[in-house]
Write a protein that holds these residues in place. Structure first.
Motif, PDB file in Angstrom:
ATOM      1  N   ASP A 151      48.186  39.288  33.017  1.00  0.00           N
ATOM      2  CA  ASP A 151      47.631  39.993  31.858  1.00  0.00           C
ATOM      3  C   ASP A 151      46.124  40.211  32.030  1.00  0.00           C
ATOM      4  N   GLY A 152      45.708  41.458  32.047  1.00  0.00           N
ATOM      5  CA  GLY A 152      44.287  41.766  32.190  1.00  0.00           C
ATOM      6  C   GLY A 152      43.827  41.881  33.633  1.00  0.00           C
ATOM      7  N   GLU A 188      41.242  36.635  38.630  1.00  0.00           N
ATOM      8  CA  GLU A 188      41.397  36.285  37.211  1.00  0.00           C
ATOM      9  C   GLU A 188      40.463  37.072  36.300  1.00  0.00           C
ATOM     10  N   ASP A 189      40.924  37.319  35.065  1.00  0.00           N
ATOM     11  CA  ASP A 189      40.048  37.947  34.066  1.00  0.00           C
ATOM     12  C   ASP A 189      39.628  36.953  32.976  1.00  0.00           C
ATOM     13  N   ASP A 222      46.418  36.664  38.579  1.00  0.00           N
ATOM     14  CA  ASP A 222      46.798  36.526  37.187  1.00  0.00           C
ATOM     15  C   ASP A 222      47.474  37.858  36.803  1.00  0.00           C
TER      16      ASP A 222
HETATM   17 MG    MG Z   1      44.587  37.256  32.266  1.00  0.00          MG
END
Ligand code: MG
Ligand code: BG6
Length: 215
Positions: free
Chosen positions: A11-12, A167-168, A9
């Protein structure tokens, strides 16, 4: 089953952009007089632009042209905040891990709901370390549907069981599980505890740490 690739992923996970997404939405919410907190923003991790706005509106019904205008306004504000984004804005450990994966002869792909993903990876200087890119423009059904990750695996020519999704977001882990992927969650267990292995972030995380945790 051997692990042959990682699907990240953005973002983050690779990019330190979560705060910018929050500020973009906060700007729109404030203008509309809608209360919106950082805590509420936590639930928007991994959620596409339109669904995020719908969650922020909390049942308020707006005409389609207004919805489009608010999404455009959020994105303009977000891009304005991204104007200064540089390679140093990659999250700690991200670039090192991508480089290590490449050295080990494994593959890396991007699986991000963001329509801005290509711009961000270019600006972070990590585009060349990714062998495949699936983003917010690639599929109809977004996370928690597995489609984005399935497309990335397909681009790599690998079955889901040989790919690890990193993933976040809870929606991202759900998507990974729905698609039959291995999974690593980054962040608190309340958020990503459904993943097979959980780390606070990628900081100081080596390829071997991930492979050992997934044994
Ligand atoms: Mg994310
Ligand atoms: C996800 C973010 O990666 O992308 C969400 O976690 C964001 O916060 C979503 O809403 C869509 O991003 P964009 O850049 O297309 O608005």
């Amino acid at each position: 089953m051997t692990i042959k690739a990682f699907i990240f992923d953005l973002d983050g996970v690779l990019a330190d952009t979560t705060e910018y997404h929050y500020r973009g939405w906060k700007y729109v919410a404030d203008e509309e007089g809608i209360p919106f907190t950082r805590e509420e923003n936590e639930r928007l991790r991994g959620i596409p632009r339109r669904e995020s706005l719908e969650l922020i509106l909390k049942g308020r019904t707006y005409p389609e042209d207004k919805i489009q205008a608010l999404m455009a306004k959020k994105n303009e504000h977000y891009l304005e905040l991204l104007r200064e984004i540089r390679p140093r804005d990659a999250l700690p450990g991200a670039r090192e891990l991508l480089e290590e994966i490449r050295r080990a002869g494994l593959k890396s792909a991007l699986g991000s709901a963001s329509k801005n993903a290509r711009f961000v990876i270019e600006r972070l200087g990590i585009a060349d370390l990714l062998d495949a890119i699936s983003d917010g423009n690639s599929v109809e059904r977004q996370k928690p549907a597995p489609d984005l990750f399935l497309r990335a695996a397909n681009q790599l020519g690998l079955p889901p069981r040989e790919c690890v999704v990193v993933e976040d977001a809870a929606a991202g882990i759900e998507a990974a599980r729905a698609g039959g992927f291995r999974s690593v969650g980054l962040g608190p267990r309340e958020r990503v505890g459904e993943a097979e292995a959980v780390f606070p972030s990628l900081e100081n995380v080596k390829l071997n740490d991930l492979l050992t945790a997934l044994k």
